[in-house]
Enzyme design. Structure first.
Site, PDB file in Angstrom:
ATOM      1  N   THR A 150      32.830  -4.430  15.408  1.00  9.75           N
ATOM      2  CA  THR A 150      32.175  -5.710  15.694  1.00  9.75           C
ATOM      3  C   THR A 150      31.405  -6.139  14.443  1.00  9.75           C
ATOM      4  O   THR A 150      30.913  -5.306  13.683  1.00  9.75           O
ATOM      5  CB  THR A 150      31.231  -5.614  16.911  1.00  9.75           C
ATOM      6  OG1 THR A 150      30.101  -4.812  16.587  1.00  9.75           O
ATOM      7  CG2 THR A 150      31.948  -5.064  18.133  1.00  9.75           C
ATOM      8  N   GLY A 151      31.313  -7.440  14.248  1.00  6.28           N
ATOM      9  CA  GLY A 151      30.698  -7.920  13.010  1.00  6.28           C
ATOM     10  C   GLY A 151      31.518  -7.458  11.815  1.00  6.28           C
ATOM     11  O   GLY A 151      30.974  -7.060  10.788  1.00  6.28           O
ATOM     12  N   ILE A 158      28.936  -5.095   5.676  1.00  2.19           N
ATOM     13  CA  ILE A 158      29.238  -3.690   5.970  1.00  2.19           C
ATOM     14  C   ILE A 158      30.436  -3.575   6.916  1.00  2.19           C
ATOM     15  O   ILE A 158      31.330  -2.740   6.718  1.00  2.19           O
ATOM     16  CB  ILE A 158      27.977  -3.010   6.564  1.00  2.19           C
ATOM     17  CG1 ILE A 158      26.900  -2.852   5.480  1.00  2.19           C
ATOM     18  CG2 ILE A 158      28.325  -1.668   7.207  1.00  2.19           C
ATOM     19  CD1 ILE A 158      25.527  -2.461   5.992  1.00  2.19           C
ATOM     20  N   GLY A 159      30.467  -4.413   7.935  1.00  2.01           N
ATOM     21  CA  GLY A 159      31.563  -4.358   8.902  1.00  2.01           C
ATOM     22  C   GLY A 159      32.906  -4.624   8.259  1.00  2.01           C
ATOM     23  O   GLY A 159      33.905  -3.955   8.553  1.00  2.01           O
ATOM     24  N   SER A 200      19.715   1.531  11.089  1.00  2.00           N
ATOM     25  CA  SER A 200      19.059   1.109   9.847  1.00  2.00           C
ATOM     26  C   SER A 200      17.952   2.091   9.521  1.00  2.00           C
ATOM     27  O   SER A 200      17.369   2.690  10.438  1.00  2.00           O
ATOM     28  CB  SER A 200      18.455  -0.286  10.010  1.00  2.00           C
ATOM     29  OG  SER A 200      17.556  -0.565   8.948  1.00  2.00           O
ATOM     30  N   TYR A 205      13.085  -6.557  14.065  1.00  2.00           N
ATOM     31  CA  TYR A 205      14.358  -5.958  13.657  1.00  2.00           C
ATOM     32  C   TYR A 205      14.279  -4.437  13.738  1.00  2.00           C
ATOM     33  O   TYR A 205      15.174  -3.767  14.280  1.00  2.00           O
ATOM     34  CB  TYR A 205      14.682  -6.407  12.225  1.00  2.00           C
ATOM     35  CG  TYR A 205      15.895  -5.748  11.625  1.00  2.00           C
ATOM     36  CD1 TYR A 205      17.171  -6.133  12.014  1.00  2.00           C
ATOM     37  CD2 TYR A 205      15.761  -4.743  10.665  1.00  2.00           C
ATOM     38  CE1 TYR A 205      18.292  -5.517  11.460  1.00  2.00           C
ATOM     39  CE2 TYR A 205      16.870  -4.137  10.108  1.00  2.00           C
ATOM     40  CZ  TYR A 205      18.138  -4.523  10.507  1.00  2.00           C
ATOM     41  OH  TYR A 205      19.242  -3.919   9.961  1.00  2.00           O
TER      42      TYR A 205
HETATM   43  N1  LIG Z   1      22.695  -4.908   4.569  1.00  2.00           N
HETATM   44  C1  LIG Z   1      21.744  -4.012   4.760  1.00  2.00           C
HETATM   45  O1  LIG Z   1      20.938  -3.739   3.855  1.00  2.00           O
HETATM   46  C2  LIG Z   1      21.639  -3.282   6.061  1.00  2.00           C
HETATM   47  C3  LIG Z   1      20.804  -2.159   6.110  1.00  2.00           C
HETATM   48  C4  LIG Z   1      20.689  -1.471   7.313  1.00  2.00           C
HETATM   49  C5  LIG Z   1      21.400  -1.873   8.421  1.00  2.00           C
HETATM   50  N2  LIG Z   1      22.210  -2.980   8.351  1.00  2.00           N
HETATM   51  C6  LIG Z   1      22.948  -3.338   9.564  1.00  2.00           C
HETATM   52  O2  LIG Z   1      24.311  -3.396   9.239  1.00  2.00           O
HETATM   53  C7  LIG Z   1      24.980  -4.288  10.138  1.00  2.00           C
HETATM   54  C8  LIG Z   1      25.788  -5.283   9.333  1.00  2.00           C
HETATM   55  O3  LIG Z   1      24.888  -6.024   8.526  1.00  2.00           O
HETATM   56  P1  LIG Z   1      25.336  -6.716   7.150  1.00  2.00           P
HETATM   57  O4  LIG Z   1      24.251  -6.482   6.182  1.00  2.00           O
HETATM   58  O5  LIG Z   1      26.720  -6.356   6.825  1.00  2.00           O
HETATM   59  O6  LIG Z   1      25.205  -8.247   7.599  1.00  2.00           O
HETATM   60  P2  LIG Z   1      26.190  -9.492   7.439  1.00  2.00           P
HETATM   61  O7  LIG Z   1      26.799  -9.510   6.113  1.00  2.00           O
HETATM   62  O8  LIG Z   1      25.359 -10.646   7.871  1.00  2.00           O
HETATM   63  O9  LIG Z   1      27.303  -9.190   8.534  1.00  2.00           O
HETATM   64  C9  LIG Z   1      27.000  -9.257   9.894  1.00  2.00           C
HETATM   65  C10 LIG Z   1      28.284  -9.341  10.662  1.00  2.00           C
HETATM   66  O10 LIG Z   1      27.977  -9.350  12.061  1.00  2.00           O
HETATM   67  C11 LIG Z   1      28.465 -10.552  12.637  1.00  2.00           C
HETATM   68  N3  LIG Z   1      27.566 -10.923  13.722  1.00  2.00           N
HETATM   69  C12 LIG Z   1      26.247 -11.212  13.642  1.00  2.00           C
HETATM   70  N4  LIG Z   1      25.774 -11.508  14.867  1.00  2.00           N
HETATM   71  C13 LIG Z   1      26.831 -11.397  15.727  1.00  2.00           C
HETATM   72  C14 LIG Z   1      27.004 -11.563  17.118  1.00  2.00           C
HETATM   73  N5  LIG Z   1      25.998 -11.959  17.916  1.00  2.00           N
HETATM   74  N6  LIG Z   1      28.223 -11.343  17.646  1.00  2.00           N
HETATM   75  C15 LIG Z   1      29.259 -10.967  16.863  1.00  2.00           C
HETATM   76  N7  LIG Z   1      29.160 -10.806  15.558  1.00  2.00           N
HETATM   77  C16 LIG Z   1      27.960 -11.019  14.987  1.00  2.00           C
HETATM   78  C17 LIG Z   1      28.563 -11.547  11.501  1.00  2.00           C
HETATM   79  O11 LIG Z   1      29.479 -12.594  11.735  1.00  2.00           O
HETATM   80  P3  LIG Z   1      29.008 -13.965  12.443  1.00  2.00           P
HETATM   81  O12 LIG Z   1      27.683 -14.337  11.844  1.00  2.00           O
HETATM   82  O13 LIG Z   1      30.099 -14.919  12.151  1.00  2.00           O
HETATM   83  O14 LIG Z   1      28.897 -13.669  13.908  1.00  2.00           O
HETATM   84  C18 LIG Z   1      29.065 -10.622  10.412  1.00  2.00           C
HETATM   85  O15 LIG Z   1      30.435 -10.349  10.587  1.00  2.00           O
HETATM   86  C19 LIG Z   1      23.887  -4.915  10.995  1.00  2.00           C
HETATM   87  O16 LIG Z   1      23.788  -4.220  12.225  1.00  2.00           O
HETATM   88  C20 LIG Z   1      22.626  -4.688  10.168  1.00  2.00           C
HETATM   89  O17 LIG Z   1      21.476  -4.669  10.955  1.00  2.00           O
HETATM   90  C21 LIG Z   1      22.342  -3.684   7.196  1.00  2.00           C
END
Ligand SMILES: NC(=O)c1ccc[n+]([C@@H]2O[C@H](COP(=O)([O-])OP(=O)(O)OC[C@H]3O[C@@H](n4cnc5c(N)ncnc54)[C@H](OP(=O)(O)O)[C@@H]3O)[C@@H](O)[C@H]2O)c1
Length: 255
Positions: free
Chosen positions: A19-20, A25-26, A144, A157
């Site tokens: 998902t995502g 990351i996804g 996280s 968060y």
């Molecule tokens: N980047 C970091 O530093 C970091 C660190 C620790 C943890 N994380 C965690 O890693 C995960 C991915 O984050 P990321 O940094 O890769 O962020 P990102 O680039 O914003 O990617 C988030 C992904 O999730 C999707 N998404 C968001 N809300 C959604 C929803 N309600 N339903 C379905 N899809 C949804 C987005 O697509 P749409 O917006 O089109 O729905 C996108 O595909 C998250 O759980 C985040 O909390 C990130």
């Protein structure tokens, strides 16, 4: 230095859901899973981002537009997966995000949206997948470092990620006898659109510089490095790893 391992066959034949999976990351996890022989369903709310990810990954990947916080969307997602493949071997409940803001400025909308995707979304993503999970399925929840070390202005968060970590503890008790494993994969700061989106326009580098200061390795992660760890948790190589919080954080939460 970024560690991108060459593709292999460690996930050959595995039916996986990320998902995502359309950005960040996804998307890196989805790309790596396909490179390791898996078939991947990715989700996200924005169709153009989903389409772009499917195009880039190329084969053995399908995008299904889904809002993880919408139970009807989740039902439709799993209906499609049931029809297309009949089972799930690896489920990565990764969709999530948040915004920064001090306690005094938290709104009900921010609270509901963040908990809606990060907690309610994760819970129902897993609950509704249960009938499809293979006997030895691996469930990976993206956590996280904030679950342990909430940064300033990230209280809401961080609370969602602490909740995710605790859901995993509970679920391994419930699901252990079935053979299904549940682990939390907790990245440190990782260069993604989601992270950069936390910075005011034009201040992305300042945000990254500030984050790097707290990481013993002295840099942020490339999403591919988080994907490397996801491959391990998804594969049979981690067959006795259950309920852990696997930090891939350059040491950030370990000091
Ligand atoms: N980047 C970091 O530093 C970091 C660190 C620790 C943890 N994380 C965690 O890693 C995960 C991915 O984050 P990321 O940094 O890769 O962020 P990102 O680039 O914003 O990617 C988030 C992904 O999730 C999707 N998404 C968001 N809300 C959604 C929803 N309600 N339903 C379905 N899809 C949804 C987005 O697509 P749409 O917006 O089109 O729905 C996108 O595909 C998250 O759980 C985040 O909390 C990130």
């Amino acid at each position: 230095m970024t560690t991108v391992l060459p593709g292999g066959t460690i996930l050959a034949g595995k039916i996986t859901v990320v998902t995502g999976g359309s950005t960040g990351i996804g998307r890196a996890i989805a790309q790596r899973f396909v490179a390791e022989g898996a078939y991947v369903f990715i989700t996200g709310r924005r169709q153009p981002e989903l389409d772009a990810a499917v195009d880039e990954i190329g084969s053995n990947v399908e995008g299904i537009r889904t809002d993880s916080a919408d139970l009807g969307d989740l039902d439709a997602l799993y209906r499609t997966i049931r029809q297309r493949k009949g089972r799930i071997d690896v489920l990565v409940a990764n969709a999530g995000g948040g915004v920064a803001g001090p306690l005094a400025e938290v709104t009900e909308e921010v609270f509901d949206k963040t908990f809606g995707t990060n907690v309610k979304g994760v819970l129902f993503t897993v609950q509704k997948a249960l009938p499809l999970l293979a006997e030895d399925a691996s469930v990976i929840l993206t956590g996280s470092t904030n679950s342990l070390r909430p940064g300033p202005d990230l209280g809401v968060y961080a609370a969602t990620k602490a909740a995710v970590r605790n859901l995993a503890r509970s679920w391994i008790i419930e699901l252990g006898a079935s053979g299904v494993r549940v682990n939390v994969l907790s990245p440190g700061p990782t260069k993604t659109p989601g992270l950069l989106g936390l910075a005011p326009a034009g201040q992305e580098q300042t945000l990254l510089d500030g984050l790097v200061a707290g990481v013993p390795l002295g840099r942020v992660a490339d999403p591919a490095e988080i994907a490397n760890a996801a491959v391990f948790l998804a594969s049979d190589q981690s067959s006795f790893v259950n309920g852990i919080e696997f930090f891939v954080d350059g040491g950030q939460a370990q000091i």
